[in-house]
Enzyme design. Structure first.
Site, short mmCIF file in Angstrom:
data_model
loop_
_atom_site.label_atom_id
_atom_site.label_comp_id
_atom_site.label_asym_id
_atom_site.label_seq_id
_atom_site.Cartn_x
_atom_site.Cartn_y
_atom_site.Cartn_z
N GLY A 11 34.44 29.17 -98.13
CA GLY A 11 35.86 29.01 -98.54
C GLY A 11 35.76 29.18 -100.12
O GLY A 11 34.96 28.97 -100.71
N SER A 22 29.32 34.18 -115.72
CA SER A 22 28.02 33.65 -116.27
C SER A 22 26.83 34.27 -115.72
O SER A 22 25.84 35.07 -116.50
CB SER A 22 27.79 32.24 -116.01
OG SER A 22 26.84 31.92 -116.52
N ARG A 72 33.81 35.55 -93.83
CA ARG A 72 32.87 34.86 -92.74
C ARG A 72 32.14 35.96 -92.16
O ARG A 72 32.52 37.11 -92.03
CB ARG A 72 33.67 34.09 -91.54
CG ARG A 72 34.76 33.03 -92.05
CD ARG A 72 34.20 31.88 -92.73
NE ARG A 72 34.99 30.66 -93.41
CZ ARG A 72 34.48 29.88 -93.80
NH1 ARG A 72 33.35 29.49 -94.18
NH2 ARG A 72 35.61 28.92 -94.54
N CYS A 73 30.98 35.64 -91.36
CA CYS A 73 30.00 36.66 -90.86
C CYS A 73 29.23 36.08 -89.83
O CYS A 73 28.33 35.51 -90.06
CB CYS A 73 29.25 37.17 -92.00
SG CYS A 73 27.99 38.65 -91.32
N GLY A 102 29.03 26.86 -100.18
CA GLY A 102 29.08 25.62 -99.75
C GLY A 102 27.55 25.29 -98.92
O GLY A 102 26.94 26.22 -98.96
N ASP A 103 27.61 24.33 -98.02
CA ASP A 103 26.35 24.12 -97.17
C ASP A 103 26.17 25.29 -96.30
O ASP A 103 24.85 25.66 -96.29
CB ASP A 103 26.27 22.78 -96.72
CG ASP A 103 27.60 22.81 -95.59
OD1 ASP A 103 28.38 23.53 -95.82
OD2 ASP A 103 27.74 21.56 -94.87
N THR A 125 32.76 24.64 -103.87
CA THR A 125 33.48 24.31 -102.89
C THR A 125 34.50 23.03 -103.30
O THR A 125 33.88 22.35 -104.14
CB THR A 125 32.73 23.67 -101.60
OG1 THR A 125 33.61 22.87 -100.78
CG2 THR A 125 31.52 22.69 -102.16
N ASP A 127 35.68 20.64 -101.92
CA ASP A 127 35.38 19.31 -101.33
C ASP A 127 34.46 18.38 -101.72
O ASP A 127 34.53 17.26 -101.52
CB ASP A 127 35.03 19.44 -99.71
CG ASP A 127 36.19 19.87 -99.00
OD1 ASP A 127 37.28 20.13 -99.27
OD2 ASP A 127 35.91 20.77 -97.86
N ASP A 129 31.43 17.99 -101.44
CA ASP A 129 30.71 17.40 -100.03
C ASP A 129 29.51 17.79 -100.15
O ASP A 129 28.49 17.49 -99.06
CB ASP A 129 31.35 18.01 -98.93
CG ASP A 129 31.35 19.40 -98.87
OD1 ASP A 129 31.13 20.34 -99.76
OD2 ASP A 129 31.99 19.69 -97.82
N GLY A 170 39.39 18.06 -96.95
CA GLY A 170 38.44 16.83 -96.91
C GLY A 170 38.12 16.82 -95.69
O GLY A 170 38.49 15.50 -95.29
N LEU A 214 60.34 1.51 -105.12
CA LEU A 214 61.21 2.72 -104.48
C LEU A 214 60.76 3.73 -103.71
O LEU A 214 61.53 4.44 -103.04
CB LEU A 214 61.95 3.15 -105.95
CG LEU A 214 62.89 2.23 -106.70
CD1 LEU A 214 63.28 3.14 -108.02
CD2 LEU A 214 64.06 1.85 -106.00
N GLN A 251 45.55 23.95 -102.50
CA GLN A 251 44.37 23.56 -103.08
C GLN A 251 43.21 24.43 -103.71
O GLN A 251 42.53 24.04 -104.57
CB GLN A 251 43.95 22.39 -102.22
CG GLN A 251 44.98 21.22 -101.87
CD GLN A 251 44.68 20.53 -100.52
OE1 GLN A 251 43.91 19.56 -100.89
NE2 GLN A 251 45.16 20.85 -99.59
N ARG A 252 43.15 25.60 -103.02
CA ARG A 252 41.93 26.38 -103.20
C ARG A 252 42.25 27.30 -104.30
O ARG A 252 41.40 27.91 -105.07
CB ARG A 252 41.71 27.50 -102.32
CG ARG A 252 41.02 26.69 -101.08
CD ARG A 252 40.49 27.51 -99.86
NE ARG A 252 39.78 26.83 -98.78
CZ ARG A 252 38.77 26.34 -98.53
NH1 ARG A 252 38.06 26.20 -99.78
NH2 ARG A 252 38.39 25.69 -97.83
#
Length: 319
Positions: A11, A22, A72-73, A102-103, A125, A127, A129, A170, A214, A251-252
């Protein structure tokens, strides 16, 4: 180490472009040839690789997403697919690879390292996480994106005296919901790490109404369950109009915050340094404000420690 490459996988997250920038510019400054791999491991297997120069990463630090694209692969999950990736890297003369993701992306980097490819992982990522690092690239931006959304929802919820349930990303980690919930003054934060009592939520909403509130703002992590179903049940019990909002992939996106740009730049710099030092199968993280590196397998085995203190604060200040 003469030639390195960089790819983004899984993601997308705001700040990935700052990390790419960088890696490229630090690599060139160190006298390395730097290659870009398009579309993650899928592009690696298909040889979608091109040489990058300083101008290749001009005017991207403020952009969300990833200029290298991501995909994705399934083929890379196979031994034959990884062997093909190894051969492609050798064909292009690439000695080291920086993987931003990510992981799952880190697992791919770990497996490539076993085939003799020097690999370094950067945590990208939203998340947050990955337990070995305090913060991942993109988390701060995503939190601020959620915060902006709930600030707007609070206005309309107050006007109509509604309950607003906001579902954020999440699946297994509630950090995005927790941080945005505290910053946004949410009345309730529902996350995978803590047991959720629906009756208690309804009672809290009704008590708030008696005190003259309210509106009620509930932040729900997607790993707990659907916002639409919860909104229906809350309205049935409380009799208060309840609306669900699923923020989804908004969000991404978006321009990364200063925090994410700086974090990504520092991590990208360290990744290049590690490759030059002859290191492999390492990941870069930040702990107590300091950038550091760790073995991929050890990093992925770190048990996540939930921030109970912040969760307790969220409950106290929301009442």
């Amino acid at each position: 180490m003469k030639t390195i490459a960089v790819l983004t996988s899984g993601g997308d997250a705001p700040g990935m472009n700052a990390a790419i920038r960088s890696v490229v510019r630090v690599g060139l400054d160190k006298g390395l040839k730097v290659m870009g791999v398009q579309r993650g491991y899928s592009g690696l297997i298909n040889g979608e690789i091109f040489e990058m120069e300083r101008h290749s990463v001009a005017d991207i630090i403020q952009r969300g997403g990833t200029i290298l694209r991501t995909a994705r692969c399934e083929e890379f999950r196979t031994e034959a697919g990884r062997k093909k990736a190894q051969n492609i890297l050798k064909a292009f003369g690439i000695d080291g690879l920086v993987v931003i993701g990510g992981d799952g992306s880190f697992q791919g980097a770990r497996l490539l390292s076993k085939l003799g490819i020097s690999t370094i992982g950067l945590p990208g990522t939203i998340d947050n996480d990955l337990a070995y690092t305090d913060y991942t690239i993109g988390f701060d931006t995503a939190t601020n994106t959620v915060l902006d959304a709930i600030n707007k929802l609070r206005d309309t919820s107050s006007s109509h005296e509604r309950v607003s349930i906001v579902e954020v990303m999440g699946r297994n980690c509630g950090d995005l919901a927790l941080y945005a919930g505290v910053a946004g003054g949410a009345e309730s934060v529902i996350i995978p790490e803590k047991e959720f009592n629906e009756a208690e939520l309804c009672r809290k909403i009704l008590e708030g109404k008696l005190r003259g509130k309210l509106h009620n703002l509930v932040i729900l992590a997607e790993g707990v369950g659907g916002a639409e179903k919860l909104a229906k049940r809350v309205q049935e019990v409380t009799g208060i109009e309840t609306r669900a909002t699923v923020l989804g992939h908004i969000q991404r996106g978006g321009s990364p915050t200063a925090f994410d740009r700086i974090l990504a730049s520092r991590m990208g710099n360290r990744a290049v340094e590690l490759l030059i030092e002859g290191k492999s199968s390492r990941v870069v993280g930040v702990r107590n404000g300091k950038v550091y590196d760790d073995d991929i397998e050890e990093a992925l085995s770190v048990k996540r420690k939930f921030d109970d203190e912040l969760y307790n604060i969220a409950n106290i200040v929301s009442y």
